[in-house]
Design an enzyme around this catalytic site. Structure first.
Site, PDB file in Angstrom:
ATOM      1  N   CYS A 188       5.341   5.647   9.484  1.00  0.00           N
ATOM      2  CA  CYS A 188       5.877   4.884   8.336  1.00  0.00           C
ATOM      3  C   CYS A 188       7.349   5.162   8.046  1.00  0.00           C
ATOM      4  O   CYS A 188       8.190   4.301   8.244  1.00  0.00           O
ATOM      5  CB  CYS A 188       5.032   5.163   7.105  1.00  0.00           C
ATOM      6  SG  CYS A 188       3.296   4.753   7.365  1.00  0.00           S
ATOM      7  N   GLU A 243       0.849  -1.188   0.000  1.00  0.00           N
ATOM      8  CA  GLU A 243       0.000   0.000   0.000  1.00  0.00           C
ATOM      9  C   GLU A 243       0.885   1.238   0.000  1.00  0.00           C
ATOM     10  O   GLU A 243       1.865   1.305   0.724  1.00  0.00           O
ATOM     11  CB  GLU A 243      -0.856  -0.035   1.275  1.00  0.00           C
ATOM     12  CG  GLU A 243      -1.813   1.093   1.404  1.00  0.00           C
ATOM     13  CD  GLU A 243      -2.721   1.188   0.198  1.00  0.00           C
ATOM     14  OE1 GLU A 243      -3.487   0.247  -0.031  1.00  0.00           O
ATOM     15  OE2 GLU A 243      -2.633   2.202  -0.531  1.00  0.00           O
TER      16      GLU A 243
HETATM   17  C1  UGA Z   1       4.316   7.796   3.704  1.00  0.00           C
HETATM   18  C2  UGA Z   1       4.478   7.690   2.179  1.00  0.00           C
HETATM   19  O1  UGA Z   1       4.438   8.999   1.589  1.00  0.00           O
HETATM   20  C3  UGA Z   1       3.353   6.842   1.585  1.00  0.00           C
HETATM   21  O2  UGA Z   1       3.552   6.672   0.188  1.00  0.00           O
HETATM   22  C4  UGA Z   1       3.360   5.483   2.278  1.00  0.00           C
HETATM   23  O3  UGA Z   1       2.318   4.656   1.793  1.00  0.00           O
HETATM   24  C5  UGA Z   1       3.175   5.678   3.768  1.00  0.00           C
HETATM   25  O4  UGA Z   1       4.243   6.489   4.277  1.00  0.00           O
HETATM   26  C6  UGA Z   1       3.195   4.329   4.416  1.00  0.00           C
HETATM   27  O5  UGA Z   1       4.259   3.704   4.455  1.00  0.00           O
HETATM   28  O6  UGA Z   1       2.136   3.815   4.791  1.00  0.00           O
HETATM   29  P1  UGA Z   1       2.799   9.311   5.332  1.00  0.00           P
HETATM   30  O7  UGA Z   1       3.555   8.701   6.458  1.00  0.00           O
HETATM   31  O8  UGA Z   1       1.320   9.397   5.415  1.00  0.00           O
HETATM   32  O9  UGA Z   1       3.100   8.512   3.959  1.00  0.00           O
HETATM   33  O10 UGA Z   1       3.344  10.789   5.177  1.00  0.00           O
HETATM   34  P2  UGA Z   1       4.165  11.627   4.102  1.00  0.00           P
HETATM   35  O11 UGA Z   1       3.239  12.524   3.389  1.00  0.00           O
HETATM   36  O12 UGA Z   1       5.048  10.774   3.313  1.00  0.00           O
HETATM   37  O13 UGA Z   1       5.050  12.539   5.071  1.00  0.00           O
HETATM   38  C7  UGA Z   1       6.027  11.933   5.920  1.00  0.00           C
HETATM   39  C8  UGA Z   1       6.762  12.963   6.727  1.00  0.00           C
HETATM   40  O14 UGA Z   1       7.669  13.678   5.903  1.00  0.00           O
HETATM   41  C9  UGA Z   1       5.895  14.022   7.404  1.00  0.00           C
HETATM   42  O15 UGA Z   1       6.348  14.198   8.729  1.00  0.00           O
HETATM   43  C10 UGA Z   1       6.124  15.264   6.567  1.00  0.00           C
HETATM   44  O16 UGA Z   1       5.969  16.433   7.325  1.00  0.00           O
HETATM   45  C11 UGA Z   1       7.563  15.063   6.138  1.00  0.00           C
HETATM   46  N1  UGA Z   1       7.931  15.756   4.886  1.00  0.00           N
HETATM   47  C12 UGA Z   1       7.314  15.424   3.712  1.00  0.00           C
HETATM   48  C13 UGA Z   1       8.911  16.721   4.897  1.00  0.00           C
HETATM   49  O17 UGA Z   1       9.502  17.026   5.958  1.00  0.00           O
HETATM   50  N2  UGA Z   1       9.268  17.346   3.734  1.00  0.00           N
HETATM   51  C14 UGA Z   1       8.669  17.038   2.561  1.00  0.00           C
HETATM   52  O18 UGA Z   1       9.046  17.629   1.521  1.00  0.00           O
HETATM   53  C15 UGA Z   1       7.673  16.057   2.545  1.00  0.00           C
END
Ligand code: UGA
Length: 439
Positions: free
Chosen positions: A266, A154
């Site tokens: 994640c 997923e």
């Molecule tokens: C992440 C992946 O993006 C999904 O594709 C994956 O399915 C999911 O993990 C999982 O393994 O189930 P998620 O944990 O919901 O999704 O969140 P993200 O949107 O990936 O963000 C992760 C973290 O990175 C957040 O703390 C966000 O603030 C940080 N982030 C994101 C940054 O610091 N900089 C960015 O440019 C993008």
């Protein structure tokens, strides 16, 4: 043949998956061992914050296609395809993934599978797990060869879970037989009919696609945060740097936002589990760089605390710190490994008087960090503050009018941990604006 689906584990992944599969027209039964969670879902309430999901859940319960149970026998009798959506958190005291919920799901379901069935793993697991589970199913299932396993990782993001499930960028299925491939192709036909690519692999590749994707995303974030560290010494501006890098289409701008770094249930645990598994397999050198990715990410949290400390004159003792944000990212109430809460708690332990506000994550934060103080609004969190910290970029915070906050704070100091506020706007309103990686 109209197949009936079951979804085992109804957390962020499973509850969304169950509602979305019903939306695609399937009859679906959702199962969890947590009675309270199932009670909520039965009456159409989502036990966590996920935009769009409550409406979809209510609609599908109403349609009669979606129901929930805590009875695994009912699940085994009902389903032709069983999706395993349970969590694989980080093991206590180790980097490895804790697979106990995956094994428990398979061990309780498999002995009840007496006829043709496909068990489909969606949880994020270390390399080799699917092969172990396939052997376990072969041993336990009375249905013999008619019961098979497939792996279908997923990729949904919290906050966009419904969209990512109903319109994913790709589907990956790991299979060991033509029959399993045929069943999953049928199940996903509503999406492949929309030209969504479906890649067929073996078990090992399907497992690895997920872990590799999350490792790449974590690497991209830590790369730009490493550049932020350089910017802090050279006087460069990481936001302008990222804008310029993003225009190179080979690099691209997504996941290149410098700030407090990644958290959640994640990315952090997945890169650690990957390192742990690689070590077991004797290929730890191949992913040794992930240790640095993790370290860069942790250093951002420490740097944020340092910047905040500077703003209050070098010592937090007795200083009021208004904290905006608790969730690991906006549009989520998930606080697992939340950078915002780690920063808030460190400042609290250093003697600061933390007053925190988050639009959705406070109930979860209060349970996990009862020692912090919680406000009912941004204004209340910032009242009398010696410094305000912006740690989760909710729209509500990004749109804040500095003039309104000017009236309530003790000192106009803001540290933007997400590089999401407009520095000029805040400086023009008389604030000291500091951010990670910017002059
Ligand atoms: C992440 C992946 O993006 C999904 O594709 C994956 O399915 C999911 O993990 C999982 O393994 O189930 P998620 O944990 O919901 O999704 O969140 P993200 O949107 O990936 O963000 C992760 C973290 O990175 C957040 O703390 C966000 O603030 C940080 N982030 C994101 C940054 O610091 N900089 C960015 O440019 C993008």
């Amino acid at each position: 043949m109209a197949r009936r689906l079951s979804v085992i584990g109804t957390g962020y992944l499973g509850a969304t998956h169950a509602a979305c599969m019903a939306e695609l027209g399937y009859e679906v039964i959702g199962y969890d061992v947590d009675e309270a969670k199932i009670e909520m879902l039965r009456v159409g309430k989502v036990p966590f914050f996920e935009p769009g999901l409550p409406e979809l859940l209510a609609k599908q319960i109403e349609s009669g296609r979606l129901r929930f149970t805590t009875d695994i026998t009912e699940v085994a009798e009902f389903g032709d395809v069983h999706f395993i959506c349970v969590g694989t958190p980080q093991m206590k005291g180790s980097f490895a993934a804790d697979l106990r919920y995956v094994y428990a799901a398979v061990d309780s379901l498999a002995p009840l599978l007496t006829r043709e069935a496909l068990v489909v793993g969606k949880s994020t697991v270390p390399s080799g797990t699917a092969a172990i589970l396939a052997a376990r199913i072969a041993k336990l299932a009375p249905g013999g060869d008619a019961v098979e396993l497939a792996w279908n990782p997923e990729f949904l993001r919290e906050g966009f879970a419904v969209k990512d499930t109903l319109r994913p960028e790709r589907l990956v299925i790991g299979v060991e037989s033509e029959h399993a491939e045929k069943v999953l192709r049928e199940v996903w036909a509503p999406l492949t009919d929309l030209e969504i690519p479906l890649i067929v692999t073996d078990f090992a590749t399907a497992e690895l696609v997920k872990v590799a994707a999350n490792s790449f995303l974590a690497t991209k974030i830590s790369f730009i945060n490493a550049m932020a560290e350089i910017c802090e010494t050279t006087g460069a501006d990481v936001v302008l740097l990222a804008d310029a890098l993003a225009l190179d289409s080979r690099i691209g701008g997504r996941f290149l936002h410098a700030g407090l770094g990644f958290g959640g249930g994640c990315l952090p645990k997945d890169i650690r589990a990957f390192m742990a598994r690689a070590e077991e397999l004797g290929v730890d050198q191949a992913v040794a760089f992930l240790r640095e990715i993790d370290a860069i990410n942790q250093r951002r949290r420490a740097r944020m605390v340092d910047l905040a400390r500077e703003q209050v004159g070098g010592d937090f003792t007795g200083k009021r710190v208004g904290v905006l944000g608790a969730a690991f990212k906006p549009n989520s109430d998930d606080i697992r490994d939340s950078p915002a809460l780690e920063v808030a708690d460190t400042i609290h332990r250093d003697g600061g008087l933390v007053m925190l506000f988050d639009p959705e994550a406070m109930p979860n934060a209060k349970v996990r960090y009862p020692q912090l103080n919680y406000a009912d609004s941004v204004i209340e969190a910032c009242a009398g503050a010696d410094v305000v910290l912006h740690l989760t970029e909710w729209r509500e915070f990004r749109d804040l009018d500095p003039a309104v906050l000017s009236d309530v704070v003790a000192s106009r100091h803001i540290v933007d941990g997400r590089n999401a506020l407009d520095p000029k706007r805040w400086r023009d309103a008389g604030w000291t604006y500091r951010a990670l990686g910017r002059p």
